[in-house]
Design an enzyme around this catalytic site. Sequence first.
Site, PDB file in Angstrom:
ATOM      1  N   GLY A 250     -24.497  52.782   9.703  1.00  0.00           N
ATOM      2  CA  GLY A 250     -23.112  52.821   9.242  1.00  0.00           C
ATOM      3  C   GLY A 250     -22.592  51.444   8.876  1.00  0.00           C
ATOM      4  CG  ASP A 251     -22.511  48.609  11.838  1.00  0.00           C
ATOM      5  OD1 ASP A 251     -21.379  49.120  11.936  1.00  0.00           O
ATOM      6  OD2 ASP A 251     -23.290  48.487  12.804  1.00  0.00           O
TER       7      ASP A 251
END
Length: 300
Positions: A250-251
């Site tokens: 996600g990052d």
Amino acid sequence: MIYTVTFNPALDYVVWMDTLRPGEINRTQNEAIQYGGKGINVSTVLTALGVDNVALGFLAGFTGRALEEGLRSQGIRSDFIWLPEGLTRINVKVKGGKETEINGRGPTVDAAALRALQDKLDRLEAGDILVISGSVPAALSHDVYEQILARLEDRGIQFVVDTTRDLLCSALPYHPFLIKPNNLELGEIFGKTPTTDTEIRHCAAQLQEKGARNVLVSMAGDGSLLLDERGGCYRLGVPKGTVRNSVGAGDSMVAGFLAGWLEKGDYAYAQRLGAAAGSATAFSDGLATREAVMTLLNAF
């Protein structure tokens, strides 16, 4: 300039084994040290994509020194605040059939350290991008995100917020440029996890109504959905590949989105590059490399 904030960085000790057997001596097949924390992950992938940025946050002890030196060796710029006591945490990530994580608690961030961070953030200028992501250490006030955003409001700084529940909702009145919840986190906010594209779009639209400019919803193997501030809605699947790692995907998507938007100013392209970066991390044992991201970008 992009600045990322990680309140509780970590050295991630990653070990691979066939099976984790609790209560027994386990032998690793391979192991690695990675430099973790959501903001640090964003900085790492941004740097891999050639986007200049600075990682901010709090470090302590010999583990903090190892993390800072490790980031420097990878060409990642940082400007950390050093805490007088404690140790930067070590998180153990076990890849043994299923992924198992043991996350350390980390050092105490006191009021003086928080003021030092606020002083650094006061130097940001119009056009800069501030990425705040992850949870907040127990010693800090639960409204620390809101304090930071309120302090910097009306200065022309673009906010990116990647967190959950109340922390995310409290940031919405400050009109963040981007938020990136996943579908499960939408469920935590709205009391029911959306499963269809229509339900996900409805939830994302409500977050826009509350103040978010662009809402990028990640859905793991089901891809992503973007509602942009220009009224566009974009739905992407995922490229073919074998998932080897869920940490930092996600990052990486956030980093890819920002890199794409800065490159072309086009939200559809930003989503594609974000999806490619997230998938590149998911398909590897660590965070995405530029080569892996560019290869997957062509799959969309």
